[in-house]
Design a protein around this motif. Structure first.
Motif, PDB file in Angstrom:
ATOM      1  N   ASN A  30       0.836  -1.189   0.000  1.00 36.49           N
ATOM      2  CA  ASN A  30       0.000   0.000   0.000  1.00 36.49           C
ATOM      3  C   ASN A  30       0.880   1.251   0.000  1.00 36.49           C
ATOM      4  OD1 ASN A  30      -2.044   1.782   0.131  1.00 36.49           O
ATOM      5  ND2 ASN A  30      -3.078   0.806   1.851  1.00 36.49           N
ATOM      6  N   ASN A  42      -2.687  -5.069   1.428  1.00 33.41           N
ATOM      7  CA  ASN A  42      -3.930  -4.780   0.726  1.00 33.41           C
ATOM      8  C   ASN A  42      -3.857  -3.399   0.107  1.00 33.41           C
ATOM      9  OD1 ASN A  42      -5.897  -7.032   1.647  1.00 33.41           O
ATOM     10  ND2 ASN A  42      -4.778  -6.401   3.464  1.00 33.41           N
ATOM     11  N   THR A 100      -6.282  -0.531  -1.862  1.00 35.08           N
ATOM     12  CA  THR A 100      -7.632  -0.157  -2.269  1.00 35.08           C
ATOM     13  C   THR A 100      -7.558   0.656  -3.546  1.00 35.08           C
ATOM     14  OG1 THR A 100      -8.452  -0.178  -0.030  1.00 35.08           O
ATOM     15  CG2 THR A 100      -9.684   1.137  -1.613  1.00 35.08           C
ATOM     16  N   THR A 145      -9.947  -8.646  -1.651  1.00 34.60           N
ATOM     17  CA  THR A 145     -10.100  -8.886  -0.219  1.00 34.60           C
ATOM     18  C   THR A 145     -11.252  -8.094   0.398  1.00 34.60           C
ATOM     19  OG1 THR A 145      -8.439  -7.201   0.221  1.00 34.60           O
ATOM     20  CG2 THR A 145      -7.681  -9.460   0.152  1.00 34.60           C
ATOM     21  N   THR A 151     -10.690  -3.663  -2.748  1.00 36.73           N
ATOM     22  CA  THR A 151      -9.392  -3.831  -2.110  1.00 36.73           C
ATOM     23  C   THR A 151      -8.862  -5.169  -2.565  1.00 36.73           C
ATOM     24  OG1 THR A 151     -10.248  -2.625  -0.234  1.00 36.73           O
ATOM     25  CG2 THR A 151      -8.211  -3.841   0.102  1.00 36.73           C
ATOM     26  N   TYR A 180     -13.470  -0.460   9.881  1.00 31.28           N
ATOM     27  CA  TYR A 180     -12.694  -0.821   8.698  1.00 31.28           C
ATOM     28  C   TYR A 180     -13.080   0.133   7.578  1.00 31.28           C
ATOM     29  CZ  TYR A 180     -10.632  -3.366   4.825  1.00 31.28           C
ATOM     30  OH  TYR A 180      -9.880  -3.697   3.738  1.00 31.28           O
ATOM     31  N   PRO A 187     -11.644   0.901   4.034  1.00 27.24           N
ATOM     32  CA  PRO A 187     -10.606   0.569   3.056  1.00 27.24           C
ATOM     33  C   PRO A 187     -10.096   1.788   2.294  1.00 27.24           C
ATOM     34  CG  PRO A 187     -12.730  -0.252   2.367  1.00 27.24           C
ATOM     35  CD  PRO A 187     -12.905   0.240   3.755  1.00 27.24           C
ATOM     36  N   ASP A 227      -7.487   3.183   4.986  1.00 34.22           N
ATOM     37  CA  ASP A 227      -6.390   2.233   5.095  1.00 34.22           C
ATOM     38  C   ASP A 227      -6.963   0.846   4.880  1.00 34.22           C
ATOM     39  OD1 ASP A 227      -4.347   0.551   5.745  1.00 34.22           O
ATOM     40  OD2 ASP A 227      -3.797   1.578   7.593  1.00 34.22           O
ATOM     41  N   ALA A 228      -6.525   0.222   3.819  1.00 35.40           N
ATOM     42  CA  ALA A 228      -7.094  -1.072   3.453  1.00 35.40           C
ATOM     43  C   ALA A 228      -6.639  -2.192   4.364  1.00 35.40           C
ATOM     44  CB  ALA A 228      -6.726  -1.402   2.007  1.00 35.40           C
ATOM     45  N   ASN A 229      -5.694  -1.899   5.258  1.00 36.53           N
ATOM     46  CA  ASN A 229      -5.123  -2.958   6.084  1.00 36.53           C
ATOM     47  C   ASN A 229      -5.558  -2.928   7.535  1.00 36.53           C
ATOM     48  OD1 ASN A 229      -3.247  -4.255   4.109  1.00 36.53           O
ATOM     49  ND2 ASN A 229      -2.586  -2.128   3.977  1.00 36.53           N
ATOM     50  N   ARG A 252      -4.051  -6.103  11.303  1.00 37.19           N
ATOM     51  CA  ARG A 252      -3.478  -5.238  10.268  1.00 37.19           C
ATOM     52  C   ARG A 252      -3.273  -5.935   8.939  1.00 37.19           C
ATOM     53  NH1 ARG A 252      -1.906  -0.748  13.455  1.00 37.19           N
ATOM     54  NH2 ARG A 252      -1.341  -1.396  15.558  1.00 37.19           N
ATOM     55  N   LYS A 253      -4.145  -6.863   8.647  1.00 39.60           N
ATOM     56  CA  LYS A 253      -3.994  -7.544   7.359  1.00 39.60           C
ATOM     57  C   LYS A 253      -5.236  -7.380   6.492  1.00 39.60           C
ATOM     58  CE  LYS A 253      -0.754 -11.083   8.799  1.00 39.60           C
ATOM     59  NZ  LYS A 253      -0.613 -12.525   9.077  1.00 39.60           N
ATOM     60  N   GLY A 254      -6.029  -6.371   6.750  1.00 42.44           N
ATOM     61  CA  GLY A 254      -7.182  -6.127   5.902  1.00 42.44           C
ATOM     62  C   GLY A 254      -8.452  -6.731   6.450  1.00 42.44           C
ATOM     63  N   GLU A 255      -9.459  -6.792   5.615  1.00 41.89           N
ATOM     64  CA  GLU A 255     -10.765  -7.247   6.058  1.00 41.89           C
ATOM     65  C   GLU A 255     -10.759  -8.746   6.327  1.00 41.89           C
ATOM     66  OE1 GLU A 255     -13.913  -6.603   3.277  1.00 41.89           O
ATOM     67  OE2 GLU A 255     -15.389  -6.459   4.869  1.00 41.89           O
ATOM     68  N   GLU A 272      -3.184  -7.298  19.761  1.00 40.00           N
ATOM     69  CA  GLU A 272      -2.556  -7.173  18.448  1.00 40.00           C
ATOM     70  C   GLU A 272      -2.664  -8.547  17.795  1.00 40.00           C
ATOM     71  OE1 GLU A 272      -1.104  -4.120  17.542  1.00 40.00           O
ATOM     72  OE2 GLU A 272      -0.951  -5.001  15.541  1.00 40.00           O
ATOM     73  N   LYS A 277      -2.366 -11.346  15.014  1.00 43.24           N
ATOM     74  CA  LYS A 277      -1.562 -11.683  13.836  1.00 43.24           C
ATOM     75  C   LYS A 277      -2.349 -12.508  12.840  1.00 43.24           C
ATOM     76  CE  LYS A 277       2.596 -12.876  13.400  1.00 43.24           C
ATOM     77  NZ  LYS A 277       3.874 -13.594  13.476  1.00 43.24           N
ATOM     78  N   GLN A 284      -8.896 -17.084  12.646  1.00 44.45           N
ATOM     79  CA  GLN A 284      -9.663 -18.112  11.961  1.00 44.45           C
ATOM     80  C   GLN A 284     -11.127 -17.894  12.273  1.00 44.45           C
ATOM     81  OE1 GLN A 284      -8.385 -22.176  12.697  1.00 44.45           O
ATOM     82  NE2 GLN A 284      -6.707 -21.728  11.324  1.00 44.45           N
TER      83      GLN A 284
END
Lengths: 873, 147
Positions: A614, A631, A633, A708, A833, B58, B60, B63-65, B86-89, B111, B113, B116
């Motif tokens: 990004n 990701n 967008t 995503t 995204t 969220y 995007p 910030d998409a992450n 911090r890995k997106g949706e 935080e 990582k 599931q």
């Protein structure tokens, strides 16, 4: 009570055939057993004949069950739970098959079908081994038949019947509309079926052609491991220890080829569509099928050692037994629900854990029982086996605790391990072995080391995968390590190094011993080439994996070099050692392919690159410096900067038939050399989206992307309002992100007929043209329309998505001044995204799999021919 | 002792040593929210539910992450914590019945990582979800019948 519209016959027939298959496989087991035991040839022949009829009956029944289930699903007979649960009317034909093996019952059935097919071939080909081998195969079939039996014995339910009716399954019990007087305590309405219009359908993620072909191949792989196992048992039982290896070898090769391809098909599927971000994640389900394959391969190698030198026969016994045991263990892991939260694959508890455990129990003890000598030995083995099982059962029922921990699960484990222990003891004491030591310069010595390393690597993998099982047994709550994949990779990279070098070198050694001069004379050329190639790759290939320690990167470098060595040395051996005779070089080809697989794995995983960093510069990321920003967008129509590419989200389109929303993403190389379009798609439902990636393939890498995130229709509320402005041609107007100039307005002539018809003879269509100068420097022209039809005025606004701008023409005056309404809103923003990766040399991996499988098949064909030749003599 | 026995011994003891070390040092545990809060900086797995009353952040376009939401205990709704991912949706976040979060509690938030999701739609065998489905289809078909 009769219900309207139900088709009861297929279900009744289906269940009849299930019961028939159960009985027939029991009869086949007993008759084959008696035939194998009988010392009188006529007697043995009589039992064998009966057994064959029984097995053929069994095979026909299993096929009939499968056929009937297919009929039910294909004809959408939703009165059956299986059809309702796994299929729907809109499902394409090929996915009808997929929905058959989506369910647990269907996949047991698939496994069982392959056993039938393999069993029929064995009846035809295995001659004097038929009776003992087929008694084992039939015995497995008894267990598989019980898995789908759905019978009640002494109040205990055995197996789940795929032909259960929807109304008997409990699904309808809480649906008041289907019951008399809208009361769930009342009986079902006679015409309840007319309210069930469609089935649940197949999970969108599974609607993929891989779901049609991967499970059958994988299950054929699973099923084929029974044959080397059955030959091993037959050898132990008939005390003909080495002899069985000859007919078993082609089967073991067959199993390794099919099983390996089946596993890698799953990897390809994961890579192509499941967006795990790769093809292998060390997921428990993947590991559980990989490990039996590895042990099978180890067994093939020790078997070859035995054939040529007489060593390693005991290890061969053990490997074939363990390979099959691991297939059963993997069945237990994936179907008992024990994996729970550790796997991306969702599995549910079938409520058949006891049954699954007994399956495992029976076949872990079978080798020990078959190998027992004389009556006393058999009694000791059987006594221990049954004693342990009964103790476990009693502990489980009474809830007996030791040190405040339930004892039953620990005992259950001990029971299984003791079975293997007994088998090892019997093999050690009975199976002959050569006392003389292998020479350090012999092929068999290093082959054995290789097989051992492969086996131990499998043991380590399954031990790491079994953490949820230890949690269950020892009442712990251990989870996977922080970086689960690394916990596998950091040890397996050393396995790759050892295996790579051994596959390269060992072919150049001779059985029994090699003279140093011969070895050096042959091997120096491939070694030199490999050193040069590996150096070039490491020097210029930028294989830099800096995420972990320097030591790990060094290990990857060594592994890359060793897999290059494996490729080159094996390719060279086809000419140096075998003089280019392809018929003989199955082994070299397979090892060459395996080297390619290793190299492909090492390079793809160490050089996988995130493209969608990004770095657009427009939006400031909020996270800390080490966080992944994978990701990106993109607004519709806006060109974005992404590494080597400019990418643009052009548009999306919905394909109604398949319910897929495609996103057209245009890629443009910054050096202008290439343009292409990728079309990843998503299934968008109110619950969210399920993406499917798209990739562009090059000979040396793939560009891989998937969606995503997409806008949620109701998430952004459009609260902005229109503001009206009176403008003359040439007037300008500011908006938040720039300036617009109203240029002109005019009537549109030459309208298409259908529009002219709507407007009527008096109607007019005005079109204003407005030039927009954005702060970013872009210039756009937008054209809102106003239609005058008889008495109606219809404004047709125009939107400029990138600027979030909507213009509406309200009135047009004779002096060409207009009333222009302007709205600025985020709600018009269309964006997606996405994530994009570059996978280098992924093609090498897939090619390597094909080459390996081909090599194994060449060997298999040759072994079959050799066996036939021997029989003729 | 034969050469092969020496190799055998070395390899097997290596494998065992590796397994023991990996279980002792590298592995983490399944904990609850309270335990995670009590041990900041420790890597844990936590099974939680999404607190649907608190907002899910969220955006995007900004910030998409960056994704943030409130989690609560599976059995204890009073245990709550803010989660940052911090890995997106996270696909199917809103409908998942349960989430397994992997990460550390630090600086007043979790935080995360890795996540599931356990969704009812994934559980094809889940009869509760299936029952809901039947009720939905039958409710839809009701008016048509009366007409």
């Amino acid at each position: 009570m009769d219900y309207i519209g139900e088709h009861r016959l297929p279900g009744q027939l289906g269940h009849f055939f299930i019961v028939l298959s159960l009985i027939a496989s029991l009869v086949a087991t007993v008759s084959y057993f008696l035939s194998a035991r009988s010392k009188d040839e006529i007697d043995a022949g009589y039992w064998k004949k009966l057994a064959r009829y029984a097995f053929i009956t069994e095979a026909v029944s299993v096929f009939a069950v499968f056929g009937i289930l297919f009929y039910i699903v294909h004809n959408h007979l939703f009165e059956y739970k299986y059809a309702w649960q796994h299929s729907s009317r809109s499902l394409e034909f090929k996915y009808i098959l997929a929905s058959l093996w989506e369910g647990q019952e269907g996949s047991f059935l698939l496994w069982s079908i392959w056993h039938c097919v393999l069993g029929l071939i064995l009846i035809k080909t295995s001659k004097k081994w038929e009776a003992p081998v087929m008694s084992v195969v039939s015995f497995v079939q008894v267990f598989l038949a019980t898995m789908i039996a759905g019978l009640y014995v002494f109040g205990e339910k055995i197996g789940t019947n795929p032909f259960i009716l929807l109304r008997d399954s409990g699904v309808l019990d809480n649906a008041p509309a289907l019951h008399a007087n809208m009361d769930v305590t009342q009986p079902l309405l006679p015409d309840y079926l007319s309210a069930i219009k469609d089935g649940n359908g197949l999970n969108k993620l599974l609607q993929n052609y891989w779901m049609v072909i991967h499970p059958p191949v994988l299950f054929m792989g699973f099923a084929s491991t029974i044959i080397p196992f059955a030959f091993t048992i037959a050898g132990l039982w008939k005390k003909q220890f080495g002899e069985w290896t000859k007919p078993a070898l082609p089967w073991a090769l067959f199993s390794a080829a099919v099983f390996g391809v089946g596993i890698m098909m799953g990897a390809k599927w994961a890579y192509e569509s499941l967006t795990f971000g790769g093809y292998w994640a060390w997921d428990p389900v993947e590991n559980a099928s990989l490990v039996p394959w590895m042990v099978m391969v180890a067994g093939i190698h020790t078997l070859l050692i035995y054939k040529h030198s007489g060593h390693s026969l005991r290890a061969t016994h053990l490997f074939f037994i363990i390979s099959f045991a691991l297939v059963l263990y993997s069945t237990f892991l994936t179907r008992s629900g024990i994996l729970g939260e550790t796997s991306v694959h969702a599995f549910t508890d079938l409520g058949m854990n006891v049954q699954l455990y007994l399956f495992l129990f029976a076949f872990l003890w079978l080798p020990a029982i078959a190998a027992s000598k004389k009556f006393n030995g058999l009694m000791i083995t059987l006594g221990t086996c049954i004693g342990l099982l009964v103790t476990t059962y009693v502990c489980d029922r009474t809830g007996f605790d030791l040190f405040n921990r339930p004892l039953a699960p620990i005992l259950a484990l001990i029971t299984l391990l003791t079975g293997i222990g007994f088998a090892v003891y019997h093999i050690q004491t009975q199976v002959p072995s050569i006392k003389k030591e292998e020479s350090g310069s012999s092929r068999e010595f290093w082959m054995f080391i290789g097989a051992l390393v492969f086996f131990l690597s499998a043991v380590v993998i399954i031990a790491q995968t079994s953490v949820p099982v230890y949690n269950e047994i020892f009442n712990m709550k251990k989870g996977a390590p922080e970086d689960s994949e690394y916990s596998y990779n950091r040890i397996q990279v050393f396995v790759a190094i050892i295996i790579g070098v051994l596959t390269a070198v060992t072919q150049y050694l001779k059985y029994k011993g090699t003279s140093t001069t011969y070895f050096l004379k042959k091997i120096w050329v491939p070694t030199l080439i490999a050193v040069v190639v590996a150096t070039l790759i490491l020097a210029f290939g930028k294989v830099n994996y800096e995420k972990k320690s320097v030591g790990f990167m060094a290990a990857i470098w060594v592994a890359v070099a060793s897999s290059v060595y494996a490729i080159i040395a094996n390719a060279a051996y086809i000419w140096l050692g075998l003089k280019g005779k392809l018929k003989l070089s199955g082994g070299s080809i397979a090892h060459l392919g395996f080297g390619m697989v290793l190299l492909g794995i090492l390079i793809t995983s160490s050089k996988k690159e995130v493209l969608s960093n990004n770095n657009s510069g427009i939006f400031v990321p909020l996270g800390g410096k080490e966080d992944p920003k994978e990701n990106l967008t993109m607004l519709e129509g806006v060109k974005m900067d992404m590494g080597r590419y400019y990418i643009t989200y052009l548009k999306d389109s919905f394909e109604a038939r398949t319910e897929k929303t495609f996103f057209n993403i245009h890629f443009e190389r910054k050096d202008g050399k290439e343009n292409f379009l990728l079309r990843p798609y998503s299934y968008i439902t109110e619950e969210g989206q399920q993406p499917n990636p798209d990739a562009r393939h090059y000979w040396d890498h793939d560009v891989f992307t998937y969606i995503t995130s997409t806008p949620k229709p109701d998430a952004i509320k459009d609260t902005a309002t229109f503001k009206t402005n009176l403008l003359k041609p040439g007037d300008s107007l500011f908006y938040s992100k720039g300036l617009m100039i109203f240029q002109d307005v005019d009537t549109v002539n030459g309208l298409p007929d259908h529009i002219a018809a709507i407007l009527g003879p008096e109607g007019k269509l005005y079109r204003a043209s407005v030039k927009v100068f954005s702060k970013t420097g872009s210039i756009f022209t937008i054209t809102p329309n106003l239609a005058l039809a008889k008495t109606d005025m219809i404004a047709v606004p125009d939107t400029l998505t990138q600027e979030g701008l909507i213009l509406q023409l309200r009135t047009v005056n004779p002096d060409k001044s207009v009333e222009l309404a302007v709205k600025e809103t985020d709600a018009v923003l269309k964006f997606v995204t996405l994530k994009a990766y570059k996978f280098p040399f992924i093609g090498l991996l897939w090619l390597g799999v094909i080459v390996t499988a081909l090599g194994i098949i060449i060997s298999m064909v040759r072994r079959i021919q050799l066996n036939r030749g021997k029989n003729k003599e | 002792m034969k050469k092969i026995h020496i190799v055998l011994l070395v390899l097997i003891s290596g494998a065992i040593a590796y397994l023991i070390s990996s279980f002792k040092f590298a592995s983490s545990t399944y904990d609850s929210i309270a335990e995670a809060k009590a041990n900041p900086g420790k890597f844990v797995h936590i099974a939680v539910r999404l607190d649907t009353l608190a907002p899910v952040v969220y955006d995007p376009i900004k910030d998409a992450n960056f994704l943030s939401f409130q989690a609560m205990g599976v059995d204890s709704a009073d245990q709550k914590m803010q989660v940052i991912y911090r890995k997106g949706e996270i696909p199917n976040l809103m409908i998942s019945e349960r989430l397994v979060l992997k990460g550390k509690y630090e600086n007043g938030h979790f935080e995360c990582k890795d996540v599931q999701t356990k969704c009812p739609s994934k559980y094809k065998d889940d009869m509760k979800a299936a029952e809901k489905n039947v009720q939905k289809t039958t409710e839809q078909s009701e008016p048509a019948k009366t007409l």
